[in-house]
Design an enzyme around this catalytic site. Structure first.
Site, PDB file in Angstrom:
ATOM      1  N   ASP A 310       0.857  -1.167   0.000  1.00 46.11           N
ATOM      2  CA  ASP A 310       0.000   0.000   0.000  1.00 46.11           C
ATOM      3  C   ASP A 310       0.912   1.241   0.000  1.00 46.11           C
ATOM      4  O   ASP A 310       2.144   1.148   0.064  1.00 46.11           O
ATOM      5  CB  ASP A 310      -0.973  -0.024   1.191  1.00 46.11           C
ATOM      6  CG  ASP A 310      -2.175   0.888   0.957  1.00 46.11           C
ATOM      7  OD1 ASP A 310      -2.143   1.694   0.005  1.00 46.11           O
ATOM      8  OD2 ASP A 310      -3.148   0.815   1.733  1.00 46.11           O
TER       9      ASP A 310
HETATM   10  C1  BGC Z   1      -5.035   3.270   0.351  1.00 44.97           C
HETATM   11  C2  BGC Z   1      -5.348   2.230  -0.701  1.00 44.97           C
HETATM   12  C3  BGC Z   1      -5.278   2.879  -2.071  1.00 44.97           C
HETATM   13  C4  BGC Z   1      -3.908   3.499  -2.261  1.00 44.97           C
HETATM   14  C5  BGC Z   1      -3.723   4.157  -3.615  1.00 44.97           C
HETATM   15  C6  BGC Z   1      -3.724   3.993   0.039  1.00 44.97           C
HETATM   16  O1  BGC Z   1      -3.459   5.014   0.919  1.00 44.97           O
HETATM   17  O2  BGC Z   1      -4.959   2.642   1.617  1.00 44.97           O
HETATM   18  O3  BGC Z   1      -6.603   1.662  -0.470  1.00 44.97           O
HETATM   19  O4  BGC Z   1      -5.536   1.921  -3.054  1.00 44.97           O
HETATM   20  O5  BGC Z   1      -3.712   4.484  -1.269  1.00 44.97           O
HETATM   21  O6  BGC Z   1      -4.483   5.298  -3.734  1.00 44.97           O
END
Ligand code: BGC
Length: 764
Positions: A310
């Site tokens: 993530d």
């Molecule tokens: C979130 C994810 C998301 C990613 C990209 C992260 O901060 O937890 O769910 O897909 O950002 O935007």
């Protein structure tokens, strides 16, 4: 219209336990062989670049966090990151949402740059958060959030949502979606519950599969489909404190029983990438958990796609979780724990760490080859080597009326009628006069929630002008002249004076008050208490003094406490974040042109300090003598009313005893006892009466939504599989134990029909 009794027979075979049929064949040798051949030609530097995912704005003019209205690519940054550092994947956007034509311009330029200037001409993999529609493209269709799809209890709506989302993402040259969110959430304080399918594992399995089927279709090279990225493996949705990205403590047997299963189902359905949990489980950060990622996800569940970190979460092993001294050690820990690609996202530092770590012998080349092989496989599988961008002109259904109608249908079936006293609803008289008020009453952002045009989704700058707020949709039906509007209050802050509100209410027949949460996700969605803010409660209290009937509408993705104002409202709709057509759908339901059929996908607590899920244990029921701390929610999981009545009878089982491996047929009659046509959700639960570890009160093992005309009757059949009898024991094994089980069937969780059978524990 009254109809003669029609007896229909519906055979419903639900997919249960871990034994559903596998989805489409995803992993094929041809594309792995292509990946292997390319891998042999690549340098370590090129491989490390493929494992790196950066934000789009690292390649555009201006600072990373810019709010420019046009994204202009910066050739020097592109040369540095895409060619010199070999970065292979890009994601996200700046603040404003580009049109599909602009996305085409940007992505085509990036892909061409790589194809013209790089050695092996490996196309970039572009990822985006299309979590309820291709919402980062201006003019796209915005669907209800996942929690609302769950409330529809209709997997077909999830499938269609996935299909349209994929089409509109491909129209924007985006072949990879960070969706679905498969985090079972048993913690209503967690702000991202809205992005999930709620508190139940079976619901996540069924809805998740349908959502993936819609997005990936039969073949990823189909240029109307995208590769999915189920997230966030695993345990992210139930943080102990309720705060986002904070620690969860979940015994392994519960992890396996409730949280891992949706990912197993997603893999069976062909998910080719998976994103990890930013938080930690039992003290181990998700990005450092070699047991869960390498052993459980990759070995045991057989996941052959690639694992994505993530946002910034590899670095955070050092900066937040304190399990590494610096970002280089963090990179080593994450890669050895099974991370294949890091969402860095600001620069190529991760790639540089990988090169050094391999050269120093800290990471074996075989691990790098394994990661890059998985990544290249997905790029081949998506057909990116043949076609790295898509011509938006070819996607004529983008943002169409047809797609808006699909979103409308989903919202109609999601919006849940929680209360309807004295049959206030429906209000068929078009001359009825309304006072409409509350922070959600005249805002598109209140319908769409987060991940809508912008990350937070709270900026009306990007509103689509032709979409209707609740106020506008109600005006269309009842006439602007019959509707008075006043904001009442904001999400937080002052409330309009009692005198002012009562003067507004003086000449109306009904008050409609739309409350809820300011759209937010991730950290900004953290709250300190579950109660709806006091000013919103006060608004209802003041309005109640008018003596006029009140329709309360809640717009939010988690159950906020409304105990004090619930008795003051005659009717209550929970609308979740229902998307662009949510205002229209709600107004249609109020008018009675359609009949509510949503059911809660989570337990709605009565008190902030008493949080249970429907699975709760027997000891949660203790009350009376020592206080009333027992299971006593405001509304139960599965609750939702209709304008018609459904009556069940004749619950029977095909046998009263079963042996190991056998299935059981459940049959029940259902009648719409009028006066409206409507849809009913038949829920089938299983209750293990005695087990070696305390059994859940019940677990959902099947459900089906059926449409019945007024007075129509049907008979439904469900299958209970042997695997449904199982739970995970303290040795982390799925076991079924000899003894009595109850089967509970119905549409209302407080009055389920019940029968029982005996499992012998022996082979037939
Ligand atoms: C979130 C994810 C998301 C990613 C990209 C992260 O901060 O937890 O769910 O897909 O950002 O935007």
């Amino acid at each position: 219209m009254r109809r003669a009794r029609i007896v229909a027979f519906v055979l419903v075979i639900m997919l249960v336990g871990g034994c559903g049929p596998a989805g489409p064949e995803v992993y094929d040798d041809i594309h792995f062989r292509r990946a292997d051949s390319l891998l042999q030609l690549m340098s370590l530097e090129e491989k490390a670049g493929q494992m790196t995912n950066i934000g789009l704005t690292a390649l555009t003019q201006g600072p990373f966090w810019n709010d420019f209205d046009t994204l202009l690519l910066d050739t020097a940054k592109m040369q540095h990151l895409l060619i010199d550092q070999h970065v292979g994947s890009i994601q996200n956007k700046g603040i404003y949402p580009p049109s599909k034509e602009e996305w085409h311009r940007i992505i085509k330029s990036l892909q061409q740059f790589v194809l013209e200037n790089s050695h092996h001409k490996i196309p970039l993999l572009i990822g985006m958060d299309g979590v309820h529609g291709a919402t980062y493209t201006a003019g796209s269709t915005i669907f209800p959030h996942q929690i609302a799809l769950a409330a529809s209890w209709n997997p077909e709506l999830a499938r269609i949502t996935g299909e349209v989302t994929a089409y509109e993402m491909r129209a924007s040259s985006q072949p990879w979606n960070y969706s679905p969110t498969l985090d079972v959430s048993m913690q209503p304080l967690w702000g991202r519950m809205a992005e999930t399918f709620g508190e139940d594992t079976y619901m996540h399995k069924v809805m998740g599969r349908a959502f993936i089927e819609g997005q990936q279709g039969e073949s990823l090279s189909d240029t109307t489909r995208v590769a999915v990225c189920p997230k966030h493996f695993v345990g992210y949705g139930t943080p102990f404190s309720g705060k986002d990205r904070s620690p969860a403590y979940i015994p392994e047997h519960y992890l396996r029983q409730y949280y891992i299963e949706p990912f197993r189902a997603a893999i069976e359905q062909g998910a080719v990438t998976i994103m990890l949990n930013s938080g930690s489980v039992n003290g181990v950060p998700g990005h450092a958990d070699t047991y869960l990622v390498n052993e459980v996800l990759k070995d045991e569940l057989g996941f052959k796609g690639f694992v994505l970190s993530d946002w910034e979460d590899v670095g955070r092993l050092a900066s937040m979780h304190n399990v590494a001294h610096d970002s280089k050690e963090a990179a080593k820990i994450a890669v050895m724990a099974g991370v294949d690609m890091s969402m860095v996202p600001y620069d190529a530092s991760f790639a540089r760490h990988i090169i050094e770590l391999v050269n120093e012998g800290e990471i074996p080349m075989s691990r790098i080859d394994d990661a890059v092989r998985r990544i290249l496989y997905v790029k081949f599988k998506l057909g990116l080597f043949e076609q790295a961008w898509n011509d938006p002109a070819g996607y004529t259904r983008f943002g169409s009326e047809e797609f808006a109608n699909e979103s409308y249908k989903a919202a109609l079936e999601a919006i849940t009628l929680l209360k309807n006293e004295n049959e206030l609803l429906p209000i068929e008289n078009k001359h009825t006069k309304f006072l409409i008020t509350g922070p959600g009453s005249d805002a598109l952002t209140a319908l769409n929630g987060p991940w809508s045009r912008t990350w937070a989704g709270d900026d009306p700058t990007y509103d689509d002008p032709d979409k209707k707020t609740i106020l506008e949709a109600m005006q269309d039906i009842y006439g602007a002249g019959n509707i008075i509007h006043t904001p009442g209050t904001a999400y937080e802050g002052e409330v309009e004076s009692r005198d002012h509100l009562l003067s507004k209410a003086a000449n109306v027949d009904v008050i409609m008050v739309c409350l809820g949460e300011r759209p937010a996700t991730e950290k900004p969605s953290d709250i300190d208490e579950l109660d709806l803010p006091a000013n919103q409660l006060e608004l209802v209290k003041r309005l109640h003094q008018s003596g006029k009937p009140i329709i309360l509408v809640t717009l939010q993705g988690r159950p906020r406490i409304i105990r004090e104002i619930e008795p003051l409202a005659d009717a209550i709709f929970h609308a979740y974040w229902p998307g662009h057509e949510g205002g229209r759908a709600l107004a249609t339901l109020i008018q009675g042109k359609d009949n509510p059929s949503g059911k809660l996908p989570y337990t709605w607590p009565r008190y902030s300090g008493t949080l249970h899920t429907y699975q709760h244990k027997g000891s949660d029921k203790l009350d009376g003598e020592f206080g009333d701390g027992g299971f006593n929610p405001q509304w139960e999981f599965g609750h939702g009313l209709s304008y018609t009545n459904f009556t069940y009878n004749g619950l029977t089982l095909s046998a009263d005893t079963i042996h190991t491996g056998e299935t059981l047929q459940v049959r029940i009659n259902l009648r719409n006892t009028g006066p409206y046509n409507g849809k009913e959700v038949i829920q089938v639960y299983l209750r293990d009466l005695v087990a070696s570890i305390t059994p859940d009160d019940r677990k959902l093992v099947a459900f089906e939504k059926v449409h019945l005309a007024a007075w129509e009757t049907t008979t439904l059949e469900f299958l209970i599989q042997y695997d449904d009898l199982k739970f995970v024991d303290l040795n982390n094994q799925w076991v079924a134990e000899r003894g009595e089980f109850e089967v509970l069937v119905g549409g209302n969780p407080t009055s389920l029909n019940k029968t029982s059978f005996f499992y012998t524990g022996e082979s037939p």
